[in-house]
Design an enzyme around this catalytic site. Structure first.
Site, PDB file in Angstrom:
ATOM      1  N   TYR A  16       0.849  -1.195   0.000  1.00 57.94           N
ATOM      2  CA  TYR A  16       0.000   0.000   0.000  1.00 57.94           C
ATOM      3  C   TYR A  16       0.889   1.251   0.000  1.00 57.94           C
ATOM      4  O   TYR A  16       1.724   1.436   0.888  1.00 57.94           O
ATOM      5  CB  TYR A  16      -0.937   0.025   1.213  1.00 57.94           C
ATOM      6  CG  TYR A  16      -2.039  -1.018   1.195  1.00 57.94           C
ATOM      7  CD1 TYR A  16      -2.328  -1.771   0.054  1.00 57.94           C
ATOM      8  CD2 TYR A  16      -2.809  -1.253   2.323  1.00 57.94           C
ATOM      9  CE1 TYR A  16      -3.334  -2.728   0.047  1.00 57.94           C
ATOM     10  CE2 TYR A  16      -3.831  -2.214   2.325  1.00 57.94           C
ATOM     11  CZ  TYR A  16      -4.076  -2.946   1.178  1.00 57.94           C
ATOM     12  OH  TYR A  16      -5.078  -3.899   1.172  1.00 57.94           O
ATOM     13  N   SER A  19     -13.717  -3.807   0.585  1.00 58.03           N
ATOM     14  CA  SER A  19     -14.619  -3.069  -0.307  1.00 58.03           C
ATOM     15  C   SER A  19     -16.073  -3.195   0.142  1.00 58.03           C
ATOM     16  O   SER A  19     -16.966  -3.529  -0.665  1.00 58.03           O
ATOM     17  CB  SER A  19     -14.452  -3.511  -1.769  1.00 58.03           C
ATOM     18  OG  SER A  19     -13.154  -3.221  -2.214  1.00 58.03           O
ATOM     19  N   PRO A  20     -16.367  -2.922   1.408  1.00 58.88           N
ATOM     20  CA  PRO A  20     -17.733  -3.106   1.919  1.00 58.88           C
ATOM     21  C   PRO A  20     -18.745  -2.163   1.279  1.00 58.88           C
ATOM     22  O   PRO A  20     -19.936  -2.458   1.269  1.00 58.88           O
ATOM     23  CB  PRO A  20     -17.585  -2.815   3.419  1.00 58.88           C
ATOM     24  CG  PRO A  20     -16.378  -1.945   3.540  1.00 58.88           C
ATOM     25  CD  PRO A  20     -15.447  -2.423   2.462  1.00 58.88           C
ATOM     26  N   LEU A  60     -21.870   2.070  -3.226  1.00 56.04           N
ATOM     27  CA  LEU A  60     -23.025   1.960  -2.324  1.00 56.04           C
ATOM     28  C   LEU A  60     -23.220   3.209  -1.452  1.00 56.04           C
ATOM     29  O   LEU A  60     -24.107   3.225  -0.594  1.00 56.04           O
ATOM     30  CB  LEU A  60     -22.878   0.700  -1.454  1.00 56.04           C
ATOM     31  CG  LEU A  60     -23.106  -0.618  -2.211  1.00 56.04           C
ATOM     32  CD1 LEU A  60     -22.592  -1.820  -1.413  1.00 56.04           C
ATOM     33  CD2 LEU A  60     -24.590  -0.806  -2.553  1.00 56.04           C
ATOM     34  N   GLY A  97     -24.139   5.908  -2.851  1.00 60.70           N
ATOM     35  CA  GLY A  97     -25.206   6.615  -3.547  1.00 60.70           C
ATOM     36  C   GLY A  97     -24.726   7.851  -4.290  1.00 60.70           C
ATOM     37  O   GLY A  97     -25.534   8.619  -4.810  1.00 60.70           O
ATOM     38  N   LYS A  98     -23.408   8.026  -4.383  1.00 59.98           N
ATOM     39  CA  LYS A  98     -22.934   9.258  -5.050  1.00 59.98           C
ATOM     40  C   LYS A  98     -22.837   9.120  -6.573  1.00 59.98           C
ATOM     41  O   LYS A  98     -22.513  10.083  -7.259  1.00 59.98           O
ATOM     42  CB  LYS A  98     -21.608   9.713  -4.461  1.00 59.98           C
ATOM     43  CG  LYS A  98     -20.411   8.823  -4.717  1.00 59.98           C
ATOM     44  CD  LYS A  98     -19.197   9.442  -4.012  1.00 59.98           C
ATOM     45  CE  LYS A  98     -17.994   8.556  -4.107  1.00 59.98           C
ATOM     46  NZ  LYS A  98     -16.857   9.114  -3.347  1.00 59.98           N
TER      47      LYS A  98
HETATM   48  N1  LIG Z   1      -7.181  -7.928   0.636  1.00 61.44           N
HETATM   49  C1  LIG Z   1      -7.347  -7.273  -0.491  1.00 61.44           C
HETATM   50  O1  LIG Z   1      -6.969  -7.744  -1.576  1.00 61.44           O
HETATM   51  C2  LIG Z   1      -7.991  -5.923  -0.452  1.00 61.44           C
HETATM   52  C3  LIG Z   1      -8.487  -5.358  -1.628  1.00 61.44           C
HETATM   53  C4  LIG Z   1      -9.110  -4.102  -1.547  1.00 61.44           C
HETATM   54  C5  LIG Z   1      -9.183  -3.457  -0.329  1.00 61.44           C
HETATM   55  N2  LIG Z   1      -8.657  -4.029   0.802  1.00 61.44           N
HETATM   56  C6  LIG Z   1      -8.733  -3.355   2.118  1.00 61.44           C
HETATM   57  O2  LIG Z   1     -10.050  -2.874   2.318  1.00 61.44           O
HETATM   58  C7  LIG Z   1     -10.020  -1.461   2.525  1.00 61.44           C
HETATM   59  C8  LIG Z   1     -11.296  -0.843   2.010  1.00 61.44           C
HETATM   60  O3  LIG Z   1     -11.461  -1.112   0.622  1.00 61.44           O
HETATM   61  P1  LIG Z   1     -12.219  -0.068  -0.281  1.00 61.44           P
HETATM   62  O4  LIG Z   1     -11.504   1.242  -0.226  1.00 61.44           O
HETATM   63  O5  LIG Z   1     -12.459  -0.682  -1.591  1.00 61.44           O
HETATM   64  O6  LIG Z   1     -13.573   0.081   0.574  1.00 61.44           O
HETATM   65  P2  LIG Z   1     -14.987   0.739   0.242  1.00 61.44           P
HETATM   66  O7  LIG Z   1     -15.541   1.147   1.556  1.00 61.44           O
HETATM   67  O8  LIG Z   1     -15.793  -0.191  -0.579  1.00 61.44           O
HETATM   68  O9  LIG Z   1     -14.682   2.019  -0.656  1.00 61.44           O
HETATM   69  C9  LIG Z   1     -14.056   3.121  -0.073  1.00 61.44           C
HETATM   70  C10 LIG Z   1     -14.216   4.310  -0.995  1.00 61.44           C
HETATM   71  O10 LIG Z   1     -15.576   4.705  -1.072  1.00 61.44           O
HETATM   72  C11 LIG Z   1     -15.672   6.117  -1.072  1.00 61.44           C
HETATM   73  N3  LIG Z   1     -16.372   6.491   0.163  1.00 61.44           N
HETATM   74  C12 LIG Z   1     -16.288   5.895   1.385  1.00 61.44           C
HETATM   75  N4  LIG Z   1     -17.105   6.494   2.258  1.00 61.44           N
HETATM   76  C13 LIG Z   1     -17.722   7.502   1.593  1.00 61.44           C
HETATM   77  C14 LIG Z   1     -18.679   8.467   1.950  1.00 61.44           C
HETATM   78  N5  LIG Z   1     -19.164   8.529   3.188  1.00 61.44           N
HETATM   79  N6  LIG Z   1     -19.099   9.326   0.983  1.00 61.44           N
HETATM   80  C15 LIG Z   1     -18.633   9.265  -0.268  1.00 61.44           C
HETATM   81  N7  LIG Z   1     -17.700   8.374  -0.672  1.00 61.44           N
HETATM   82  C16 LIG Z   1     -17.261   7.498   0.255  1.00 61.44           C
HETATM   83  C17 LIG Z   1     -14.246   6.656  -1.128  1.00 61.44           C
HETATM   84  O11 LIG Z   1     -13.830   6.723  -2.490  1.00 61.44           O
HETATM   85  P3  LIG Z   1     -13.631   8.085  -3.315  1.00 61.44           P
HETATM   86  O12 LIG Z   1     -13.905   9.247  -2.410  1.00 61.44           O
HETATM   87  O13 LIG Z   1     -12.233   8.023  -3.780  1.00 61.44           O
HETATM   88  O14 LIG Z   1     -14.630   7.983  -4.427  1.00 61.44           O
HETATM   89  C18 LIG Z   1     -13.489   5.529  -0.449  1.00 61.44           C
HETATM   90  O15 LIG Z   1     -12.115   5.477  -0.757  1.00 61.44           O
HETATM   91  C19 LIG Z   1      -8.731  -1.003   1.863  1.00 61.44           C
HETATM   92  O16 LIG Z   1      -8.252   0.222   2.371  1.00 61.44           O
HETATM   93  C20 LIG Z   1      -7.803  -2.148   2.210  1.00 61.44           C
HETATM   94  O17 LIG Z   1      -7.335  -2.011   3.548  1.00 61.44           O
HETATM   95  C21 LIG Z   1      -8.079  -5.258   0.745  1.00 61.44           C
END
Ligand SMILES: NC(=O)c1ccc[n+]([C@@H]2O[C@H](COP(=O)([O-])OP(=O)(O)OC[C@H]3O[C@@H](n4cnc5c(N)ncnc54)[C@H](OP(=O)(O)O)[C@@H]3O)[C@@H](O)[C@H]2O)c1
Length: 328
Positions: A63, A218-219, A225, A227-228
Protein backbone atom coordinates in the site's frame (compact mmCIF):
# COMPACT_ATOMS: atom_id res chain seq x y z
CA UNK A 1 -20.04 7.36 19.06
CA UNK A 2 -17.91 4.46 20.32
CA UNK A 3 -17.12 1.34 18.31
CA UNK A 4 -17.72 -1.99 20.04
CA UNK A 5 -15.21 -4.82 20.00
CA UNK A 6 -15.84 -8.34 18.76
CA UNK A 7 -13.83 -11.56 18.93
CA UNK A 8 -11.49 -11.96 15.98
CA UNK A 9 -12.90 -15.23 14.68
CA UNK A 10 -12.40 -18.04 17.17
CA UNK A 11 -9.26 -16.47 18.65
CA UNK A 12 -9.15 -14.74 22.01
CA UNK A 13 -8.30 -11.37 20.47
CA UNK A 14 -10.79 -8.50 20.53
CA UNK A 15 -11.00 -6.15 17.54
CA UNK A 16 -13.20 -3.20 16.63
CA UNK A 17 -16.37 -3.96 14.73
CA UNK A 18 -15.02 -1.85 11.84
CA UNK A 19 -11.40 -2.19 10.69
CA UNK A 20 -9.67 0.80 9.13
CA UNK A 21 -8.23 0.12 5.67
CA UNK A 22 -5.17 2.00 4.48
CA UNK A 23 -4.90 0.97 0.82
CA UNK A 24 -5.10 4.59 -0.33
CA UNK A 25 -2.56 5.96 2.16
CA UNK A 26 0.28 7.31 0.03
CA UNK A 27 -1.05 5.71 -3.15
CA UNK A 28 -0.44 7.65 -6.34
CA UNK A 29 -3.44 9.31 -7.88
CA UNK A 30 -2.05 10.28 -11.27
CA UNK A 31 1.06 11.28 -13.14
CA UNK A 32 1.54 14.52 -11.23
CA UNK A 33 2.92 12.80 -8.12
CA UNK A 34 -0.22 13.55 -6.08
CA UNK A 35 -1.26 10.93 -3.57
CA UNK A 36 -4.81 9.95 -2.70
CA UNK A 37 -4.32 10.22 1.06
CA UNK A 38 -1.27 12.15 2.20
CA UNK A 39 0.46 11.75 5.54
CA UNK A 40 -1.43 14.56 7.22
CA UNK A 41 -4.87 13.34 6.15
CA UNK A 42 -3.89 9.76 7.02
CA UNK A 43 -2.99 10.90 10.53
CA UNK A 44 -6.27 12.83 10.83
CA UNK A 45 -8.20 9.71 9.77
CA UNK A 46 -6.24 7.56 12.22
CA UNK A 47 -6.82 10.10 15.02
CA UNK A 48 -10.57 10.11 14.43
CA UNK A 49 -10.78 6.33 14.14
CA UNK A 50 -8.82 5.88 17.38
CA UNK A 51 -10.96 8.52 19.12
CA UNK A 52 -14.03 6.46 18.20
CA UNK A 53 -12.44 3.47 19.94
CA UNK A 54 -11.13 1.87 16.74
CA UNK A 55 -8.18 -0.47 17.26
CA UNK A 56 -7.99 -2.59 14.08
CA UNK A 57 -5.68 -1.32 11.32
CA UNK A 58 -5.52 -3.05 7.95
CA UNK A 59 -2.32 -2.60 5.96
CA UNK A 60 -0.31 -4.35 3.26
CA UNK A 61 3.35 -4.11 2.36
CA UNK A 62 2.47 -2.71 -1.08
CA UNK A 63 0.00 0.00 0.00
CA UNK A 64 1.46 3.29 -1.12
CA UNK A 65 4.68 1.45 -2.00
CA UNK A 66 5.30 1.00 1.74
CA UNK A 67 4.15 4.51 2.66
CA UNK A 68 0.95 3.28 4.34
CA UNK A 69 3.12 1.40 6.84
CA UNK A 70 5.44 4.40 7.19
CA UNK A 71 2.51 6.77 7.86
CA UNK A 72 1.06 4.39 10.45
CA UNK A 73 4.51 3.84 11.98
CA UNK A 74 5.03 7.61 12.35
CA UNK A 75 1.59 7.98 13.87
CA UNK A 76 2.28 5.17 16.34
CA UNK A 77 5.35 7.04 17.61
CA UNK A 78 3.02 9.12 19.77
CA UNK A 79 0.67 6.28 20.60
CA UNK A 80 0.58 3.10 22.62
CA UNK A 81 1.23 0.43 20.01
CA UNK A 82 -0.18 -2.18 22.38
CA UNK A 83 -3.62 -0.61 22.04
CA UNK A 84 -3.80 -1.50 18.34
CA UNK A 85 -4.30 -4.69 16.39
CA UNK A 86 -2.17 -4.29 13.29
CA UNK A 87 -2.62 -6.46 10.22
CA UNK A 88 -0.48 -6.47 7.11
CA UNK A 89 -0.19 -8.61 3.99
CA UNK A 90 2.47 -10.02 1.69
CA UNK A 91 2.33 -11.34 -1.86
CA UNK A 92 2.40 -8.63 -4.53
CA UNK A 93 5.67 -7.62 -6.24
CA UNK A 94 7.96 -5.40 -4.20
CA UNK A 95 11.14 -5.51 -6.32
CA UNK A 96 10.94 -4.83 -10.01
CA UNK A 97 12.69 -7.33 -12.27
CA UNK A 98 13.56 -9.59 -9.33
CA UNK A 99 12.21 -13.10 -10.00
CA UNK A 100 12.02 -13.59 -6.23
CA UNK A 101 10.54 -10.20 -5.52
CA UNK A 102 6.96 -11.34 -5.17
CA UNK A 103 4.79 -14.22 -3.99
CA UNK A 104 4.99 -16.44 -0.96
CA UNK A 105 8.40 -18.01 -1.48
CA UNK A 106 10.43 -18.13 1.71
CA UNK A 107 12.90 -15.46 0.59
CA UNK A 108 10.19 -12.90 -0.21
CA UNK A 109 8.16 -13.64 2.91
CA UNK A 110 11.18 -13.25 5.19
CA UNK A 111 12.42 -10.08 3.55
CA UNK A 112 8.98 -8.48 3.53
CA UNK A 113 8.18 -9.26 7.15
CA UNK A 114 11.45 -7.61 8.20
CA UNK A 115 10.63 -4.54 6.09
CA UNK A 116 7.05 -4.31 7.38
CA UNK A 117 8.16 -4.38 11.02
CA UNK A 118 10.87 -1.85 10.29
CA UNK A 119 8.47 0.59 8.58
CA UNK A 120 5.91 0.25 11.34
CA UNK A 121 8.56 0.52 14.06
CA UNK A 122 7.19 -2.48 15.92
CA UNK A 123 8.46 -5.91 16.98
CA UNK A 124 5.40 -7.82 15.90
CA UNK A 125 2.30 -7.92 13.70
CA UNK A 126 -0.94 -8.99 15.29
CA UNK A 127 -2.05 -10.50 12.02
CA UNK A 128 -0.25 -11.40 8.80
CA UNK A 129 -2.30 -12.30 5.73
CA UNK A 130 -1.12 -13.90 2.56
CA UNK A 131 -2.42 -11.21 0.18
CA UNK A 132 -3.13 -13.84 -2.48
CA UNK A 133 -2.65 -17.54 -3.00
CA UNK A 134 0.65 -18.33 -4.76
CA UNK A 135 0.35 -21.06 -7.39
CA UNK A 136 4.11 -21.07 -7.88
CA UNK A 137 5.09 -21.86 -4.28
CA UNK A 138 4.16 -25.16 -2.63
CA UNK A 139 1.68 -24.52 0.17
CA UNK A 140 3.86 -26.50 2.57
CA UNK A 141 6.76 -24.08 1.94
CA UNK A 142 4.87 -20.93 2.78
CA UNK A 143 2.89 -22.51 5.61
CA UNK A 144 6.08 -23.60 7.32
CA UNK A 145 7.62 -20.15 6.89
CA UNK A 146 4.50 -18.49 8.29
CA UNK A 147 4.52 -20.95 11.17
CA UNK A 148 8.09 -19.90 11.99
CA UNK A 149 6.96 -16.26 12.17
CA UNK A 150 4.34 -17.25 14.74
CA UNK A 151 6.82 -19.38 16.68
CA UNK A 152 9.41 -16.60 16.89
CA UNK A 153 6.73 -14.16 18.08
CA UNK A 154 6.93 -11.71 15.18
CA UNK A 155 3.39 -12.61 14.06
CA UNK A 156 0.51 -13.52 16.33
CA UNK A 157 -2.17 -14.76 13.91
CA UNK A 158 -2.31 -15.80 10.24
CA UNK A 159 -4.91 -14.90 7.63
CA UNK A 160 -5.66 -15.62 3.98
CA UNK A 161 -6.83 -12.89 1.64
CA UNK A 162 -8.36 -13.74 -1.73
CA UNK A 163 -9.91 -11.93 -4.63
CA UNK A 164 -11.78 -14.91 -6.06
CA UNK A 165 -13.55 -17.06 -3.52
CA UNK A 166 -11.24 -20.07 -3.75
CA UNK A 167 -12.43 -21.72 -0.59
CA UNK A 168 -10.69 -24.99 -1.37
CA UNK A 169 -7.25 -23.37 -1.19
CA UNK A 170 -7.75 -22.12 2.34
CA UNK A 171 -9.30 -25.44 3.37
CA UNK A 172 -6.39 -27.35 1.85
CA UNK A 173 -3.87 -25.09 3.56
CA UNK A 174 -5.51 -25.62 6.91
CA UNK A 175 -5.54 -29.38 6.42
CA UNK A 176 -1.81 -29.30 5.60
CA UNK A 177 -1.26 -27.14 8.68
CA UNK A 178 -3.21 -29.62 10.78
CA UNK A 179 -1.18 -32.57 9.43
CA UNK A 180 2.17 -30.84 9.88
CA UNK A 181 1.40 -29.19 13.20
CA UNK A 182 1.73 -25.69 11.72
CA UNK A 183 -0.26 -22.63 12.77
CA UNK A 184 -3.41 -22.58 10.57
CA UNK A 185 -5.11 -19.60 8.97
CA UNK A 186 -7.55 -18.29 11.55
CA UNK A 187 -8.59 -15.16 9.59
CA UNK A 188 -9.80 -14.40 6.09
CA UNK A 189 -10.29 -11.35 3.92
CA UNK A 190 -12.27 -11.21 0.72
CA UNK A 191 -14.53 -8.86 -1.25
CA UNK A 192 -18.11 -8.96 0.07
CA UNK A 193 -20.80 -6.31 -0.19
CA UNK A 194 -24.41 -5.89 -1.27
CA UNK A 195 -23.52 -5.92 -4.97
CA UNK A 196 -20.89 -8.66 -4.76
CA UNK A 197 -22.13 -11.71 -2.88
CA UNK A 198 -20.12 -14.38 -4.71
CA UNK A 199 -18.57 -15.53 -1.42
CA UNK A 200 -21.84 -16.80 -0.07
CA UNK A 201 -22.32 -20.23 -1.68
CA UNK A 202 -18.92 -21.74 -0.92
CA UNK A 203 -16.45 -19.42 0.79
CA UNK A 204 -18.62 -18.48 3.77
CA UNK A 205 -19.43 -22.10 4.67
CA UNK A 206 -15.66 -22.75 4.65
CA UNK A 207 -15.14 -19.70 6.90
CA UNK A 208 -17.72 -21.04 9.32
CA UNK A 209 -16.42 -24.63 9.21
CA UNK A 210 -12.89 -23.50 10.17
CA UNK A 211 -14.08 -20.83 12.61
CA UNK A 212 -12.24 -18.12 10.67
CA UNK A 213 -12.64 -14.43 11.33
CA UNK A 214 -13.88 -12.66 8.20
CA UNK A 215 -12.85 -9.12 7.31
CA UNK A 216 -14.71 -8.23 4.10
CA UNK A 217 -12.96 -5.63 1.97
CA UNK A 218 -14.62 -3.07 -0.31
CA UNK A 219 -17.73 -3.11 1.92
CA UNK A 220 -19.14 -0.10 0.03
CA UNK A 221 -18.23 -1.53 -3.37
CA UNK A 222 -15.48 1.07 -3.66
CA UNK A 223 -17.98 3.87 -2.97
CA UNK A 224 -20.76 2.73 -5.30
CA UNK A 225 -23.03 1.96 -2.32
CA UNK A 226 -22.65 5.49 -0.96
CA UNK A 227 -25.21 6.62 -3.55
CA UNK A 228 -22.93 9.26 -5.05
CA UNK A 229 -23.12 7.72 -8.53
CA UNK A 230 -26.24 8.10 -10.64
CA UNK A 231 -27.48 6.11 -13.63
CA UNK A 232 -25.96 7.52 -16.81
CA UNK A 233 -24.35 10.39 -14.89
CA UNK A 234 -20.73 11.43 -15.00
CA UNK A 235 -19.02 10.26 -11.77
CA UNK A 236 -18.32 13.08 -9.31
CA UNK A 237 -14.97 14.76 -9.95
CA UNK A 238 -12.14 13.16 -7.98
CA UNK A 239 -14.19 10.09 -6.98
CA UNK A 240 -12.93 6.57 -7.61
CA UNK A 241 -15.48 6.32 -10.40
CA UNK A 242 -13.95 9.39 -12.00
CA UNK A 243 -10.42 8.08 -11.69
CA UNK A 244 -10.71 4.35 -12.41
CA UNK A 245 -12.11 2.72 -15.52
CA UNK A 246 -12.10 -0.68 -13.82
CA UNK A 247 -14.37 0.70 -11.10
CA UNK A 248 -16.83 2.03 -13.70
CA UNK A 249 -16.90 -1.30 -15.55
CA UNK A 250 -17.33 -3.34 -12.37
CA UNK A 251 -19.81 -1.29 -10.43
CA UNK A 252 -21.75 1.17 -12.60
CA UNK A 253 -24.07 -1.50 -14.02
CA UNK A 254 -27.86 -1.57 -14.42
CA UNK A 255 -28.18 -4.49 -11.94
CA UNK A 256 -26.18 -2.65 -9.29
CA UNK A 257 -28.25 0.52 -9.66
CA UNK A 258 -31.37 -1.61 -9.04
CA UNK A 259 -29.86 -2.80 -5.75
CA UNK A 260 -28.89 0.76 -4.86
CA UNK A 261 -32.51 1.89 -5.34
CA UNK A 262 -33.58 -0.33 -2.45
CA UNK A 263 -30.62 0.73 -0.29
CA UNK A 264 -31.50 4.39 -0.87
CA UNK A 265 -35.20 3.84 -0.16
CA UNK A 266 -34.43 2.18 3.17
CA UNK A 267 -31.90 4.91 4.00
CA UNK A 268 -34.56 7.58 3.40
CA UNK A 269 -37.14 5.71 5.48
CA UNK A 270 -34.69 5.33 8.37
CA UNK A 271 -33.38 8.89 8.04
CA UNK A 272 -29.86 7.61 7.52
CA UNK A 273 -27.45 7.20 4.60
CA UNK A 274 -26.91 4.43 2.02
CA UNK A 275 -23.44 4.05 3.59
CA UNK A 276 -24.99 3.14 6.94
CA UNK A 277 -27.55 0.76 5.43
CA UNK A 278 -24.88 -1.05 3.37
CA UNK A 279 -22.41 -1.39 6.24
CA UNK A 280 -25.11 -2.38 8.74
CA UNK A 281 -26.28 -5.11 6.35
CA UNK A 282 -22.75 -6.51 6.04
CA UNK A 283 -21.81 -6.23 9.72
CA UNK A 284 -24.92 -8.14 10.72
CA UNK A 285 -23.99 -11.19 8.63
CA UNK A 286 -23.18 -14.00 11.08
CA UNK A 287 -19.94 -14.90 9.26
CA UNK A 288 -18.60 -11.33 9.33
CA UNK A 289 -16.16 -10.18 12.01
CA UNK A 290 -15.29 -6.63 10.91
CA UNK A 291 -15.74 -4.97 7.52
CA UNK A 292 -12.60 -3.14 6.38
CA UNK A 293 -13.66 0.40 5.56
CA UNK A 294 -11.57 2.63 3.31
CA UNK A 295 -12.55 6.29 3.82
CA UNK A 296 -10.50 8.87 1.94
CA UNK A 297 -11.39 11.79 4.21
CA UNK A 298 -12.36 12.33 7.84
CA UNK A 299 -15.88 13.32 6.71
CA UNK A 300 -16.28 9.99 4.89
CA UNK A 301 -14.99 8.20 7.99
CA UNK A 302 -17.65 9.91 10.13
CA UNK A 303 -20.38 8.59 7.88
CA UNK A 304 -18.87 5.08 7.94
CA UNK A 305 -18.62 5.12 11.74
CA UNK A 306 -22.28 6.10 12.05
CA UNK A 307 -23.18 2.69 10.62
CA UNK A 308 -22.23 1.09 13.92
CA UNK A 309 -25.34 2.68 15.42
CA UNK A 310 -27.80 1.32 12.86
CA UNK A 311 -29.60 -2.01 13.27
CA UNK A 312 -31.76 -3.10 10.36
CA UNK A 313 -35.08 -4.84 10.87
CA UNK A 314 -35.86 -8.35 9.59
CA UNK A 315 -38.13 -6.83 6.96
CA UNK A 316 -35.33 -4.56 5.78
CA UNK A 317 -32.95 -7.55 5.50
CA UNK A 318 -35.59 -9.37 3.45
CA UNK A 319 -36.02 -6.39 1.14
CA UNK A 320 -32.27 -6.12 0.63
CA UNK A 321 -31.99 -9.86 -0.01
CA UNK A 322 -34.72 -9.63 -2.59
CA UNK A 323 -33.04 -6.69 -4.32
CA UNK A 324 -29.57 -8.24 -4.18
CA UNK A 325 -30.11 -12.00 -4.24
CA UNK A 326 -27.20 -14.19 -3.21
CA UNK A 327 -25.82 -16.19 -6.19
CA UNK A 328 -27.33 -19.60 -5.43
N1 LIG B 1 -7.18 -7.93 0.64
C1 LIG B 1 -7.35 -7.27 -0.49
O1 LIG B 1 -6.97 -7.74 -1.58
C2 LIG B 1 -7.99 -5.92 -0.45
C3 LIG B 1 -8.49 -5.36 -1.63
C4 LIG B 1 -9.11 -4.10 -1.55
C5 LIG B 1 -9.18 -3.46 -0.33
N2 LIG B 1 -8.66 -4.03 0.80
C6 LIG B 1 -8.73 -3.36 2.12
O2 LIG B 1 -10.05 -2.87 2.32
C7 LIG B 1 -10.02 -1.46 2.52
C8 LIG B 1 -11.30 -0.84 2.01
O3 LIG B 1 -11.46 -1.11 0.62
P1 LIG B 1 -12.22 -0.07 -0.28
O4 LIG B 1 -11.50 1.24 -0.23
O5 LIG B 1 -12.46 -0.68 -1.59
O6 LIG B 1 -13.57 0.08 0.57
P2 LIG B 1 -14.99 0.74 0.24
O7 LIG B 1 -15.54 1.15 1.56
O8 LIG B 1 -15.79 -0.19 -0.58
O9 LIG B 1 -14.68 2.02 -0.66
C9 LIG B 1 -14.06 3.12 -0.07
C10 LIG B 1 -14.22 4.31 -0.99
O10 LIG B 1 -15.58 4.71 -1.07
C11 LIG B 1 -15.67 6.12 -1.07
N3 LIG B 1 -16.37 6.49 0.16
C12 LIG B 1 -16.29 5.90 1.38
N4 LIG B 1 -17.11 6.49 2.26
C13 LIG B 1 -17.72 7.50 1.59
C14 LIG B 1 -18.68 8.47 1.95
N5 LIG B 1 -19.16 8.53 3.19
N6 LIG B 1 -19.10 9.33 0.98
C15 LIG B 1 -18.63 9.27 -0.27
N7 LIG B 1 -17.70 8.37 -0.67
C16 LIG B 1 -17.26 7.50 0.25
C17 LIG B 1 -14.25 6.66 -1.13
O11 LIG B 1 -13.83 6.72 -2.49
P3 LIG B 1 -13.63 8.09 -3.32
O12 LIG B 1 -13.90 9.25 -2.41
O13 LIG B 1 -12.23 8.02 -3.78
O14 LIG B 1 -14.63 7.98 -4.43
C18 LIG B 1 -13.49 5.53 -0.45
O15 LIG B 1 -12.12 5.48 -0.76
C19 LIG B 1 -8.73 -1.00 1.86
O16 LIG B 1 -8.25 0.22 2.37
C20 LIG B 1 -7.80 -2.15 2.21
O17 LIG B 1 -7.34 -2.01 3.55
C21 LIG B 1 -8.08 -5.26 0.75
Amino acid sequence: MELDTVSMGSTGLRVSELALGTARFGSERGDDGDVEIDRETAHDILDRYAAAGGNFLDLADVYGGGDAERYVGDWLDDRDRESFVIASKIYWPTREADPNGDGLNRKHLRRQLTRILDRLGTDYLDLLYIHRWDDATPAREFLRTLDEFVSDGRVHYLGASNRAPNAWQVAMANEIARREGYEPFTQSQIVFNLVDRQVEPEYLPMVEEYGLGLMPFSPLAGGFLTGKYGRGETPPAGSRGDREERFRETYLTAENFDVLDTVETIATERDTSPVCVSLAWLSAHPAVTAPVIGPRTVAQLEENLAAAELTLTDTEFDRLDEAAPAPY
